[in-house]
Design an enzyme around this catalytic site. Structure first.
Site, PDB file in Angstrom:
ATOM      1  N   GLN A  98       0.816  -1.216   0.000  1.00  0.00           N
ATOM      2  CA  GLN A  98       0.000   0.000   0.000  1.00  0.00           C
ATOM      3  C   GLN A  98       0.846   1.262   0.000  1.00  0.00           C
ATOM      4  OE1 GLN A  98      -1.369   0.674   4.500  1.00  0.00           O
ATOM      5  NE2 GLN A  98      -1.732  -1.446   3.820  1.00  0.00           N
ATOM      6  N   HIS A 100       0.101   5.867   0.641  1.00  0.00           N
ATOM      7  CA  HIS A 100      -0.842   6.876   1.121  1.00  0.00           C
ATOM      8  C   HIS A 100      -0.644   8.175   0.352  1.00  0.00           C
ATOM      9  CE1 HIS A 100      -1.560   4.029   4.290  1.00  0.00           C
ATOM     10  NE2 HIS A 100      -0.313   4.102   4.686  1.00  0.00           N
ATOM     11  N   GLU A 135       3.063   8.107   8.231  1.00  0.00           N
ATOM     12  CA  GLU A 135       3.139   7.240   9.395  1.00  0.00           C
ATOM     13  C   GLU A 135       4.589   6.941   9.751  1.00  0.00           C
ATOM     14  OE1 GLU A 135       0.598   4.236   7.634  1.00  0.00           O
ATOM     15  OE2 GLU A 135       2.288   2.851   7.467  1.00  0.00           O
ATOM     16  N   HIS A 264       4.826   0.448   0.436  1.00  0.00           N
ATOM     17  CA  HIS A 264       5.408  -0.313   1.530  1.00  0.00           C
ATOM     18  C   HIS A 264       4.544  -1.512   1.889  1.00  0.00           C
ATOM     19  CE1 HIS A 264       2.698   2.635   3.454  1.00  0.00           C
ATOM     20  NE2 HIS A 264       2.528   1.725   4.393  1.00  0.00           N
ATOM     21  N   ARG A 283      -4.159   0.575  -2.179  1.00  0.00           N
ATOM     22  CA  ARG A 283      -3.538  -0.747  -2.099  1.00  0.00           C
ATOM     23  C   ARG A 283      -3.003  -1.181  -3.458  1.00  0.00           C
ATOM     24  NH1 ARG A 283      -7.825  -0.721   1.456  1.00  0.00           N
ATOM     25  NH2 ARG A 283      -7.238  -1.261   3.600  1.00  0.00           N
TER      26      ARG A 283
END
Length: 410
Positions: A98, A100, A135, A264, A283
């Site tokens: 996935q 972001h 993240e 990642h 994804r």
């Protein structure tokens, strides 16, 4: 300061031991337990029980008094929302591949899907909210991941080491253009292969990885990873995509920052994770969930930025508290460790919200207006912006480790 009661998310890739051990519950758990959430995420907010026995969610508490709970600057910057979510990750099997979006990509994608009338809870929704989702993952145990595109020249070396008749033309495609555009071309080709072509190529690649391991080649770890993914997902193009990513091993205390556009895949291990309070995930495969290849290609960064392992640095010279510095505006993660017999007090003041998490030993949190509150292993606490600074010290002279989550810049 308020103790938090946190939700456990029972995803299939989770561990039956890590979270139960942390929380002092029987091991193994009846079902996999993948994540422990600490924060005010609408999907599973933490809960607080007040002295009078009443219980409220942290989301309700923040909504009722955003300035008092978050601080004026944080409340204004993030629309009266707690901008981060803190988690424990307990990974027994690989997650989906996935990436972001950036803040601009998320805002544009959200507007586009709202205009198209796609329900926010729909399976094919890419952008349920208009915010970015950077993240940071900080290892509690040895932690394995694929993260970011490997330097193309190194990838060409790898592909030539496991060369097969079916793989050669793809290897030479990248060798002819070993840069971001070449990576984009190869990734796009692989992720869109017709299933018949993919089903012929994947077994060749997996057999070549087995042979590489038998010959003790230079890319043993990478080949083992591809074989693990191929066994679990024998018909998935993302197994080929895994050949293009950096294979990383973190040791306890090491951290990895995943900015927007970074492809990642977390493989195995336990970690503390802090991320922006968003659900935007694009994804790339290894999952039965929605995969939107054109949208994924819109957000991916093929520029091969460095993927440094972060080990944290003191906030000031000689300070016990170390911080993992990133570019994320939504959050900051810091930690402190006390060896056996150490009893130095650590003052934690902040102009914004804080979540404190004890992952080893026990800590006494001393508030100016009351006695110490004991924070045991696996327990966490909420400190609102208008709470006074607290002092933390280890309990009973045993080793102790603390993680602190705050909003960025607080």
């Amino acid at each position: 300061m308020e103790l938090l009661r946190n939700a456990v998310r029972p995803y299939a890739w989770g561990s039956r031991t890590i979270i139960p051990e942390l929380l002092g519950r029987p091991v193994p758990a009846p079902h996999p337990e993948a994540e422990l959430w600490m924060g005010a995420h609408p999907g599973d907010p933490s809960r607080i029980t007040r002295a009078d026995g009443t219980e409220r969610t942290l989301l309700e508490i923040v909504d009722a008094d955003p300035v008092g709970q978050l601080g004026a600057r944080c409340a204004e910057q993030w629309g009266n929302r707690l901008p981060f979510l803190l988690k424990i990750l307990a990974i027994e099997e690989p997650l989906s591949m996935q990436a972001h979006p950036s803040a601009a990509q998320a805002a544009e994608g959200f507007r586009r899907e709202e205009a198209a009338g796609i329900a926010r809870g729909a399976a094919n929704r890419n952008y349920p909210d208009p915010t970015a989702k950077p993240e940071l993952v900080c290892a509690l145990t040895e932690f394995h991941a694929l993260a970011g595109f490997r330097d193309p020249a190194r990838t060409v070396e790898f592909l030539r080491e496991i060369d097969t008749p079916g793989l050669t033309r793809y290897t030479e495609l990248l060798a002819a253009q070993p840069d971001a555009d070449g990576l984009r071309a190869l990734f796009t080709t692989w992720i869109t292969l017709p299933q018949r072509t993919l089903d012929a190529l994947l077994p060749e690649v997996l057999d070549a990885c087995v042979l590489h391991l038998k010959n003790h080649g230079r890319f043993d770890v990478e080949c083992r990873t591809v074989l693990e993914l191929g066994e679990a997902h024998p018909h998935d193009a993302a197994v080929l995509a895994a050949l293009l990513l950096n294979r990383m091993t973190l040791h306890a205390g090491d951290a990895l920052f995943l900015p927007a556009g970074n492809l990642h895949l977390y493989l195995h291990g336990a970690a503390v994770e802090i991320l922006a309070n968003s659900d935007n995930i694009l994804r790339g495969g290894l999952t039965p969930k929605h995969v939107d290849v054109p949208e994924l290609l819109r957000v991916l960064d093929f520029g091969c930025p460095d993927m440094p392992v972060l080990r944290g640095g003191p906030i000031a010279p000689g300070e016990r508290l170390v911080v993992y510095r990133t570019e994320a505006a939504e959050f900051e993660l810091s930690s402190a460790y006390w060896a056996a017999g150490e009893d130095e007090e650590l003052e934690l003041g902040c102009s914004g919200p804080q979540i404190l998490l004890c992952v080893e030993g026990a800590l006494d949190v001393v508030c100016p207006d009351g006695g110490p509150a004991r924070l045991r292993r696996g327990e966490s606490a909420w400190l609102a912006a208008d709470d006074p600074a607290v002092t933390v010290r280890p309990a009973d002279g045993a080793p102790a480790r603390l993680y602190r989550a705050t909003a960025g810049g607080c």
